[in-house]
Design a protein around this motif. Sequence first.
Motif, PDB file in Angstrom:
ATOM      1  N   PRO A 174       0.922  -1.150   0.155  1.00  0.00           N
ATOM      2  CA  PRO A 174       0.041  -0.069  -0.078  1.00  0.00           C
ATOM      3  C   PRO A 174       0.784   1.236   0.184  1.00  0.00           C
ATOM      4  O   PRO A 174       0.352   2.192  -0.651  1.00  0.00           O
ATOM      5  CB  PRO A 174      -0.837   0.081   1.285  1.00  0.00           C
ATOM      6  N   ASP A 175       2.158   1.181   0.644  1.00  0.00           N
ATOM      7  CA  ASP A 175       2.846   2.464   0.659  1.00  0.00           C
ATOM      8  C   ASP A 175       3.512   2.718  -0.541  1.00  0.00           C
ATOM      9  O   ASP A 175       4.139   3.746  -0.712  1.00  0.00           O
ATOM     10  CB  ASP A 175       3.610   2.574   1.942  1.00  0.00           C
ATOM     11  N   ASP A 176       3.526   1.860  -1.528  1.00  0.00           N
ATOM     12  CA  ASP A 176       4.215   2.177  -2.907  1.00  0.00           C
ATOM     13  C   ASP A 176       2.906   3.101  -3.905  1.00  0.00           C
ATOM     14  O   ASP A 176       3.333   3.364  -4.921  1.00  0.00           O
ATOM     15  CB  ASP A 176       4.490   0.891  -3.635  1.00  0.00           C
ATOM     16  N   LEU A 177       2.150   3.409  -3.321  1.00  0.00           N
ATOM     17  CA  LEU A 177       0.924   4.104  -3.975  1.00  0.00           C
ATOM     18  C   LEU A 177       1.549   5.639  -4.601  1.00  0.00           C
ATOM     19  O   LEU A 177       1.388   5.375  -6.074  1.00  0.00           O
ATOM     20  CB  LEU A 177      -0.176   4.525  -3.049  1.00  0.00           C
ATOM     21  N   ASP A 178       2.299   6.381  -4.154  1.00  0.00           N
ATOM     22  CA  ASP A 178       2.879   7.482  -4.771  1.00  0.00           C
ATOM     23  C   ASP A 178       3.791   6.996  -5.905  1.00  0.00           C
ATOM     24  O   ASP A 178       3.711   7.865  -6.845  1.00  0.00           O
ATOM     25  CB  ASP A 178       3.479   8.266  -3.558  1.00  0.00           C
ATOM     26  N   PHE A 179       4.532   6.274  -5.704  1.00  0.00           N
ATOM     27  CA  PHE A 179       5.582   5.803  -6.659  1.00  0.00           C
ATOM     28  C   PHE A 179       4.767   5.139  -7.894  1.00  0.00           C
ATOM     29  O   PHE A 179       5.032   5.462  -8.843  1.00  0.00           O
ATOM     30  CB  PHE A 179       6.556   4.544  -6.155  1.00  0.00           C
ATOM     31  N   LEU A 180       3.921   4.494  -7.667  1.00  0.00           N
ATOM     32  CA  LEU A 180       3.035   3.661  -8.817  1.00  0.00           C
ATOM     33  C   LEU A 180       2.146   5.039  -9.460  1.00  0.00           C
ATOM     34  O   LEU A 180       2.183   5.061 -10.679  1.00  0.00           O
ATOM     35  CB  LEU A 180       1.837   2.921  -8.233  1.00  0.00           C
ATOM     36  N   LYS A 181       1.674   5.770  -8.639  1.00  0.00           N
ATOM     37  CA  LYS A 181       1.116   7.036  -9.283  1.00  0.00           C
ATOM     38  C   LYS A 181       1.983   7.889 -10.197  1.00  0.00           C
ATOM     39  O   LYS A 181       1.415   8.393 -11.008  1.00  0.00           O
ATOM     40  CB  LYS A 181       0.447   7.930  -8.152  1.00  0.00           C
ATOM     41  N   ALA A 182       3.182   8.046  -9.851  1.00  0.00           N
ATOM     42  CA  ALA A 182       4.086   8.941 -10.495  1.00  0.00           C
ATOM     43  C   ALA A 182       4.582   8.316 -11.786  1.00  0.00           C
ATOM     44  O   ALA A 182       4.654   9.056 -12.673  1.00  0.00           O
ATOM     45  CB  ALA A 182       5.274   9.023  -9.576  1.00  0.00           C
ATOM     46  N   ILE A 183       4.563   7.044 -11.716  1.00  0.00           N
ATOM     47  CA  ILE A 183       5.062   6.023 -12.940  1.00  0.00           C
ATOM     48  C   ILE A 183       3.843   6.146 -13.917  1.00  0.00           C
ATOM     49  O   ILE A 183       3.880   6.376 -15.170  1.00  0.00           O
ATOM     50  CB  ILE A 183       5.484   4.605 -12.638  1.00  0.00           C
ATOM     51  N   GLU A 184       2.594   5.636 -13.504  1.00  0.00           N
ATOM     52  CA  GLU A 184       1.609   5.454 -14.242  1.00  0.00           C
ATOM     53  C   GLU A 184       0.815   6.728 -14.734  1.00  0.00           C
ATOM     54  O   GLU A 184       0.165   6.630 -16.064  1.00  0.00           O
ATOM     55  CB  GLU A 184       0.380   4.650 -13.443  1.00  0.00           C
ATOM     56  N   ASN A 185       0.918   7.773 -14.199  1.00  0.00           N
ATOM     57  CA  ASN A 185       0.303   8.686 -14.312  1.00  0.00           C
ATOM     58  C   ASN A 185       1.268   9.912 -15.284  1.00  0.00           C
ATOM     59  O   ASN A 185       0.624  11.207 -15.484  1.00  0.00           O
ATOM     60  CB  ASN A 185      -0.551   9.716 -13.396  1.00  0.00           C
ATOM     61  N   TRP A 235       3.063   7.001 -21.205  1.00  0.00           N
ATOM     62  CA  TRP A 235       1.568   6.307 -22.059  1.00  0.00           C
ATOM     63  C   TRP A 235       1.904   5.693 -23.243  1.00  0.00           C
ATOM     64  O   TRP A 235       1.068   5.007 -23.717  1.00  0.00           O
ATOM     65  CB  TRP A 235       0.602   7.660 -22.014  1.00  0.00           C
ATOM     66  N   LYS A 236       2.682   6.360 -24.107  1.00  0.00           N
ATOM     67  CA  LYS A 236       3.072   5.967 -25.449  1.00  0.00           C
ATOM     68  C   LYS A 236       3.577   4.397 -25.426  1.00  0.00           C
ATOM     69  O   LYS A 236       3.555   3.599 -26.654  1.00  0.00           O
ATOM     70  CB  LYS A 236       4.061   6.913 -26.284  1.00  0.00           C
ATOM     71  N   TYR A 237       3.841   3.848 -24.341  1.00  0.00           N
ATOM     72  CA  TYR A 237       4.700   2.567 -24.179  1.00  0.00           C
ATOM     73  C   TYR A 237       3.629   1.695 -23.995  1.00  0.00           C
ATOM     74  O   TYR A 237       3.548   0.259 -23.882  1.00  0.00           O
ATOM     75  CB  TYR A 237       5.593   2.518 -23.083  1.00  0.00           C
ATOM     76  N   GLY A 238       2.373   2.137 -23.563  1.00  0.00           N
ATOM     77  CA  GLY A 238       1.115   1.181 -23.346  1.00  0.00           C
ATOM     78  C   GLY A 238      -0.201   1.637 -23.874  1.00  0.00           C
ATOM     79  O   GLY A 238      -0.368   2.313 -25.012  1.00  0.00           O
ATOM     80  N   ASP A 239      -1.309   1.423 -23.209  1.00  0.00           N
ATOM     81  CA  ASP A 239      -2.567   1.596 -23.811  1.00  0.00           C
ATOM     82  C   ASP A 239      -3.064   2.845 -22.904  1.00  0.00           C
ATOM     83  O   ASP A 239      -4.418   3.062 -23.146  1.00  0.00           O
ATOM     84  CB  ASP A 239      -3.540   0.514 -23.699  1.00  0.00           C
ATOM     85  N   THR A 240      -2.542   3.477 -22.167  1.00  0.00           N
ATOM     86  CA  THR A 240      -3.167   4.628 -21.173  1.00  0.00           C
ATOM     87  C   THR A 240      -3.263   5.721 -22.115  1.00  0.00           C
ATOM     88  O   THR A 240      -2.343   6.295 -22.750  1.00  0.00           O
ATOM     89  CB  THR A 240      -2.065   4.823 -19.763  1.00  0.00           C
ATOM     90  N   ILE A 241      -4.337   6.453 -21.736  1.00  0.00           N
ATOM     91  CA  ILE A 241      -4.954   7.697 -22.392  1.00  0.00           C
ATOM     92  C   ILE A 241      -5.345   8.638 -21.420  1.00  0.00           C
ATOM     93  O   ILE A 241      -5.553   9.871 -22.135  1.00  0.00           O
ATOM     94  CB  ILE A 241      -5.853   7.632 -23.544  1.00  0.00           C
ATOM     95  N   GLN A 242      -5.130   8.499 -20.200  1.00  0.00           N
ATOM     96  CA  GLN A 242      -5.713   9.312 -19.021  1.00  0.00           C
ATOM     97  C   GLN A 242      -5.206   9.074 -17.980  1.00  0.00           C
ATOM     98  O   GLN A 242      -4.832   7.970 -17.473  1.00  0.00           O
ATOM     99  CB  GLN A 242      -7.196   9.634 -19.142  1.00  0.00           C
ATOM    100  N   PRO A 243      -5.060  10.056 -17.068  1.00  0.00           N
ATOM    101  CA  PRO A 243      -4.551   9.527 -15.545  1.00  0.00           C
ATOM    102  C   PRO A 243      -5.196   8.531 -14.832  1.00  0.00           C
ATOM    103  O   PRO A 243      -6.640   8.723 -14.924  1.00  0.00           O
ATOM    104  CB  PRO A 243      -4.291  10.729 -14.946  1.00  0.00           C
TER     105      PRO A 243
END
Length: 199
Positions: A37-48, A53-61
């Motif tokens: 659970p305490d990895d949330l901020d790091f995950l958010k920084a990478i995913e958002n 986004w160009k390396y995957g299918d993400t188009i919005q935060p």
Amino acid sequence: IIYILISHFPVRLRLCLKENLMRLLSDQHILLRALEPDDLDFLKAIENHPENWKYGDTIQPFSEYILKEYIKVAEQSITEAGQLRLLITDKQDKKRIGFIDLYDFDQRNARAGVAIIIHPDHQRNGFALQALQIIEKYAFDKLYLHQLYASILADNLPSIKLFEKAGFSYSGKKIDWRKTDNEFKDELFYQKIKNEEQK
């Protein structure tokens, strides 16, 4: 006394299995571990980060709620979820370095895709290659996979160099496969087949 020994055995067994897994998913410098659970901020920084986004299918935060739920789901085994995301950490100072994923896990055909992303602060330090070598050994020796594969944008030269250095071989190209900004880009397909020495 017998009751106490039996009741404590599952806990000891789980601890033993966890320790064995940690040894398997590490080398002298880095550890690949499950998300907490305490990895949330790091995950958010990478995913958002839009640049990723160009390396995957993400188009919005992603919302914080969605990412929290993702961390919960990440506790499932690769056979349940069809994927496995592990956090790459520095064994010495515990710093978060990046993520490595096994995705599209196909037990019947003994294969899975592999993807990796390293935080800009930790790039060009050899961590990506080390993580790939660790996950490869885990995939071949413990998941009994026959092959790993990766899809890489044709202009992503650092990733191409990384996977080739890790022993992956180019096996094909998908023309105009991904749209990034206002242009279409080719995607290259790389594979690594378990060799006889690893079987």
